[in-house]
Design an enzyme around this catalytic site. Structure first.
Site, short mmCIF file in Angstrom:
data_model
loop_
_atom_site.label_atom_id
_atom_site.label_comp_id
_atom_site.label_asym_id
_atom_site.label_seq_id
_atom_site.Cartn_x
_atom_site.Cartn_y
_atom_site.Cartn_z
CB THR A 84 -113.76 -1.87 67.06
OG1 THR A 84 -114.20 -1.26 65.83
CG2 THR A 84 -112.63 -2.84 66.76
CD GLU A 158 -110.67 -0.86 57.30
OE1 GLU A 158 -109.75 -1.70 57.22
OE2 GLU A 158 -110.75 -0.03 58.23
CG ASN A 173 -107.08 3.05 62.12
OD1 ASN A 173 -106.80 3.77 63.09
ND2 ASN A 173 -108.14 2.25 62.09
CG ASN A 230 -103.61 -10.46 66.12
OD1 ASN A 230 -104.56 -10.42 66.90
ND2 ASN A 230 -103.25 -9.44 65.37
NE ARG A 319 -86.62 -21.33 93.20
CZ ARG A 319 -87.00 -22.42 93.85
NH1 ARG A 319 -86.09 -23.27 94.33
NH2 ARG A 319 -88.28 -22.68 94.05
CG HIS A 349 -67.38 -22.45 95.40
ND1 HIS A 349 -66.56 -21.64 94.66
CD2 HIS A 349 -66.84 -22.48 96.64
CE1 HIS A 349 -65.57 -21.21 95.43
NE2 HIS A 349 -65.73 -21.70 96.64
CB ALA A 366 -67.74 -25.72 97.83
CE1 TYR A 373 -92.45 -29.52 101.25
CE2 TYR A 373 -91.42 -30.99 99.65
CZ TYR A 373 -92.56 -30.46 100.23
OH TYR A 373 -93.80 -30.86 99.79
CB SER A 409 -65.60 -30.15 105.74
OG SER A 409 -65.06 -28.87 105.55
#
Length: 452
Positions: A84, A158, A173, A230, A319, A349, A366, A373, A409
């Protein structure tokens, strides 16, 4: 009071082999933020406070993350892992520039707080040359014990070197330390490696201070705050502690959490007043929820803003890039992405809204899909204020639906619809009277077994 300068060195060079991951240990997330980011956020931030991060070789990702979080920070590479103190001296150049206080922390302790850093500095201003952060361990096995004589730290012992009496000590420690910056470099340079591993241990600084007749002190914190990570199991434990903290802070600020233990928050989640979060909601990074909003059960929100008195869910997914206006509603099984949904608009919905703007008071039926895309590029859909989109419609972007327009619709809309207009795109309905009865009768006869 005279302003004191500080340098915080965060040690983040560990490989984290026990994590069993290709991702550097300090980049694993807790509450949606890397371990290192929590430590850097807690470290002193003032104009007189400098920051250095010691990283391992080939850890450019850690350097990049450091710059993203704290652009003012320097990074230094520890080419060999020799303890360290050796790691701290990797930032020797920064230490040599001088600071009143040198703080040393670890990049894998995400629960440490800014308040603890502040408390760590206080004894230096009152005559101590070194301050160690300690904690009372429920099970001290394996930890270095802090041997205190009167009000001073006498040694860090230690486990392997501790006497029978010292093994009874529960004050341990945490590794975090503050040193008088005027002598820090000289003290660190004096630390040797005459031990079985041939490494340079930062804990030896306590003995050096005592030999010089200088004062070493201890401040205490709770064990949770100095948890080191760890393993993946320890990562999960830290996540649990952090979530408890975040939930408690939210409720203290006036947020209603129904069954708080089932709700997941991010470190940067921001709430207004009188917000209600129902059971089993996941809130990821980059979310703000304004006054009076309600998030219903089983919703998942990341990188989105929710306006006041808006309603989300149940079973909704918001998102990144979603902005929900005041009083707007996102209902069950709705997904949004890069979408601005203005005040009072309703998407109730079974709908996907991506790369879109929905105007104030519009109603999305709905099963509506924004087809954004084309296999290569994303395209935008614009829906005007007060528009009505009938159920099971597909809006093929780029396309604009005008203010107050209607879409019948089941339509597949590929062309812009002017304001206050009706767009219907579907084949004429055919009705064959009696066809169903004839079909059943014919089918029944066909199923009868043939006689031989």
């Amino acid at each position: 009071m005279t302003t004191r300068t500080s340098l915080t060195i965060v040690l983040a060079a560990g490989e984290g082999t026990r994590m069993r991951s290709s991702l550097p240990k300090v980049l694993h997330p807790v509450a949606g933020r890397p371990l290192l980011a929590h430590v850097l956020a807690a470290a002193p931030h003032g104009a007189d406070d400098k920051l250095a991060v010691v990283i391992g070789p080939d850890h450019q990702a850690v350097a990049d993350e450091t710059k993203r979080i704290r652009p003012d920070a320097e990074t230094f590479v520890q080419s060999e892992r020799l303890g360290t103190a050796h790691a701290v001296l990797a930032a020797k150049q920064a230490i040599a520039r001088g600071a009143d206080e040198l703080l040393i922390a670890f990049g894998d302790t995400p629960l440490i707080s800014a308040e603890t850093f502040a408390r760590l500095r206080e004894p230096l201003r009152n005559g101590s040359a070194l301050v160690v952060l300690g904690f009372r361990a429920a099970d001290p096995t394996g930890y270095g014990r802090l041997v205190v004589e009167g009000d001073q730290l006498a040694a860090i012992r230690e486990q392997a070197d501790a006497s029978a009496d010292e093994l009874k000590i529960t004050l341990c420690n945490a590794g975090v330390m503050a040193i008088d910056g005027r002598i820090a470099l000289d003290v660190l340079a004096q630390i040797g490696n005459a031990n079985k591993k041939g490494e340079y241990y930062l804990t030896d600084a306590v003995g050096i201070m005592r030999e010089r007749g200088l004062r070493a002190s201890v401040i205490e914190t709770d064990e949770d705050e100095v948890r080191g990570i760890n393993t993946k199991a320890q990562l999960a434990e830290a996540e649990a502690v952090m979530q408890t903290r975040l939930r408690q802070a939210a409720m203290t600020a006036g947020v209603t959490l129904i069954s708080p233990e089932t709700i997941h928050l991010a470190a940067d989640t921001r709430f207004g007043k009188d917000v209600t979060i129902e059971q089993f909601v996941v809130i990821g990074p980059g979310v703000s929820i304004a006054d009076g909003a309600v998030i219903h059960s089983f919703s998942h929100i990341v990188g989105a803003s929710v306006g006041s008195n808006a309603s989300v869910g149940p079973y909704a997914r918001l998102r990144p890039g979603t902005s929900l206006g005041d009083g707007a509603k996102i209902g069950n099984f709705v997904e949004t992405k890069a979408a601005r949904i203005d005040a009072g608009a309703k998407v109730n919905h079974l709908t996907y809204i991506g790369d879109a703007h929905i105007g104030e008071g519009a109603n999305i039926g709905a099963g509506t899909i924004t087809c954004n895309y084309d296999g290569f590029n994303k395209h935008r859909t614009e829906i005007g204020a007060g528009a009505f989109i009938g159920s099971n419609s597909s809006l093929v972007a780029p396309v604009k639906i005008g203010v107050g327009a209607y879409v019948g619709s089941g339509s597949v809309v590929t062309k812009n619809v002017p304001d206050d207009s009706l767009a219907v795109e579907r084949n004429d309905q055919t009705v064959r009277v009696g066809w169903a009865k004839r079909f059943r009768e014919t089918s029944a006869r066909a199923r009868k077994p043939k006689t031989s």
